[in-house]
Design an enzyme around this catalytic site. Sequence first.
Site, PDB file in Angstrom:
ATOM      1  N   SER A 185       0.797  -1.226   0.000  1.00 53.92           N
ATOM      2  CA  SER A 185       0.000   0.000   0.000  1.00 53.92           C
ATOM      3  C   SER A 185       0.832   1.280   0.000  1.00 53.92           C
ATOM      4  O   SER A 185       0.325   2.328  -0.380  1.00 53.92           O
ATOM      5  CB  SER A 185      -0.972  -0.008   1.173  1.00 53.92           C
ATOM      6  OG  SER A 185      -0.299  -0.227   2.380  1.00 53.92           O
ATOM      7  N   HIS A 213      -5.391  -4.207  -2.077  1.00 54.42           N
ATOM      8  CA  HIS A 213      -5.207  -3.191  -3.123  1.00 54.42           C
ATOM      9  C   HIS A 213      -5.078  -3.787  -4.528  1.00 54.42           C
ATOM     10  O   HIS A 213      -4.831  -3.051  -5.477  1.00 54.42           O
ATOM     11  CB  HIS A 213      -3.985  -2.318  -2.806  1.00 54.42           C
ATOM     12  CG  HIS A 213      -4.196  -1.461  -1.606  1.00 54.42           C
ATOM     13  ND1 HIS A 213      -4.832  -0.243  -1.657  1.00 54.42           N
ATOM     14  CD2 HIS A 213      -3.885  -1.668  -0.299  1.00 54.42           C
ATOM     15  CE1 HIS A 213      -4.895   0.273  -0.444  1.00 54.42           C
ATOM     16  NE2 HIS A 213      -4.329  -0.575   0.404  1.00 54.42           N
ATOM     17  N   LYS A 245     -12.160  -1.122  -0.531  1.00 53.68           N
ATOM     18  CA  LYS A 245     -11.335  -0.374  -1.486  1.00 53.68           C
ATOM     19  C   LYS A 245     -12.064  -0.338  -2.834  1.00 53.68           C
ATOM     20  O   LYS A 245     -13.059   0.366  -2.937  1.00 53.68           O
ATOM     21  CB  LYS A 245      -9.945  -0.972  -1.522  1.00 53.68           C
ATOM     22  CG  LYS A 245      -9.417  -1.127  -0.071  1.00 53.68           C
ATOM     23  CD  LYS A 245      -8.004  -0.946   0.127  1.00 53.68           C
ATOM     24  CE  LYS A 245      -7.573  -1.250   1.545  1.00 53.68           C
ATOM     25  NZ  LYS A 245      -7.930  -0.243   2.541  1.00 53.68           N
TER      26      LYS A 245
HETATM   27  C1  LIG Z   1      -3.240  -4.268   2.755  1.00 50.10           C
HETATM   28  C2  LIG Z   1      -4.435  -4.042   3.632  1.00 50.10           C
HETATM   29  N1  LIG Z   1      -4.942  -5.070   4.328  1.00 50.10           N
HETATM   30  C3  LIG Z   1      -6.019  -4.913   5.125  1.00 50.10           C
HETATM   31  C4  LIG Z   1      -6.630  -3.689   5.270  1.00 50.10           C
HETATM   32  C5  LIG Z   1      -7.811  -3.552   6.186  1.00 50.10           C
HETATM   33  O1  LIG Z   1      -9.004  -3.551   5.473  1.00 50.10           O
HETATM   34  P1  LIG Z   1     -10.334  -2.920   6.066  1.00 50.10           P
HETATM   35  O2  LIG Z   1     -10.340  -1.471   5.714  1.00 50.10           O
HETATM   36  O3  LIG Z   1     -11.434  -3.686   5.390  1.00 50.10           O
HETATM   37  O4  LIG Z   1     -10.330  -3.153   7.528  1.00 50.10           O
HETATM   38  C6  LIG Z   1      -6.148  -2.595   4.554  1.00 50.10           C
HETATM   39  C7  LIG Z   1      -6.827  -1.278   4.682  1.00 50.10           C
HETATM   40  O5  LIG Z   1      -6.265  -0.272   4.940  1.00 50.10           O
HETATM   41  C8  LIG Z   1      -5.014  -2.767   3.712  1.00 50.10           C
HETATM   42  O6  LIG Z   1      -4.512  -1.741   3.027  1.00 50.10           O
END
Ligand SMILES: Cc1ncc(COP(=O)(O)O)c(C=O)c1O
Length: 400
Positions: A185, A213, A245
């Site tokens: 990310s 992502h 997302k």
């Molecule tokens: C790589 C990654 N995994 C997990 C999450 C967590 O997802 P959620 O927003 O559904 O809690 C995010 C969100 O920021 C993320 O970027």
Amino acid sequence: MRDPTSFFKKEYQSLVENKLDWSPRMLQGPSEPKTMVDGREVIVLCSNNYLGLTTHPKIKEAAIEAIKKYGVGSGAVRSISGTMDLHVELEKRLARFKRAESSLTYPTGFMVNSGLIPQIAEKDDLIISDELNHGSIIDGTRLSRAEKIVYKHNNVEDLQRVLEEAEKHEPAYRRILIVTDGVFSMDGDISPIKEISKLAANHGATLYVDDAHGEGVLGEGGRGIVSHFKLTHREVHIEMGTFSKAYGTIGGHISGSLDLIRFAWNKSRTWLLSSSQPPPVVAATIAAIDVLENEPEHVKKLWKNTEYFKKSVQDLGFDTGMSQTPIIPIIVGDNEKAKSFGEELYKEGIFVVPIVYPMVSKDKARIRIQMNSKLSLKDLDRVISILEKVGKKLDIIQKN
Ligand SMILES: Cc1ncc(COP(=O)(O)O)c(C=O)c1O
């Protein structure tokens, strides 16, 4: 005498003094690539809403219809009376979309990682994790009683070294879990999961990929990283993701074998003990899958915008690091410079957030751009010329 509350203030002040506190800007309209933020009309380039689905008419309509039929809440956790026919339909639709035997949804993606990882790997097991994995993976790993080893970012040789060392462990580890983000990310680079899956197979390790992502972005019709590398769930045993997302709603999920899904719903406390997604969200997510299946133009436009924008800013001399996706960092080095860059861009009508130490290393502070399919090339030209003007003013790129 111990004071039970004074540390709140002290710790907060220390964050403020070290400029590590957050005071987020406020959206005064929908999450759209053009919206009002803190009283200013801006182009938003820091949203996970890659395909603009948060406001897609068919998805909004599905949520409204679900409220009329089911109301606004599910009333319970999934394991008691919070499993509605809508949740089951979403899981069937997701499994079909992901070409998996089965899928399971959770309230959020964070709750998948924090609730499932510690159940997959317990005492006598080993978790091997990429050094740049998301915080929810780090927390899930911390909650586990397994041993933990971090391998160098996206470095297959280092992962191999760790696996070979692990084979020497006495007594032999019961299970080995390899966990990686699919798309990282902060840098927008892609994990080499094809090579990783071969290593996993050689060592009998379980492979868990967080594709938060990559979904809606990579693979056939936005199916995600497993599709992108033409792999299956025989190689990537747990394909994890989130609807928060590109799908434009909220909710975590996993896809894989039916055995995995049955294991997960009986074992993850975040599934068993936290209330299920509200019906309008579930219905909207089903509609988002419909949109992905029937309107391929959104994913295509996202990539068209990404390629046009990335090439233009690179031609201006900006450093976009390792980006391979619509996450495009513009690395400026110093924390203060990244903050000024974000501030100046906001004044010019572009909303991005600076990403600074400790989120990234001290010399890699940046602003991070997240591309959106709903921006026109004209909008992008405007962004590019503002980036050029501010980049020159702050000596991030050369003046001539
Ligand atoms: C790589 C990654 N995994 C997990 C999450 C967590 O997802 P959620 O927003 O559904 O809690 C995010 C969100 O920021 C993320 O970027």
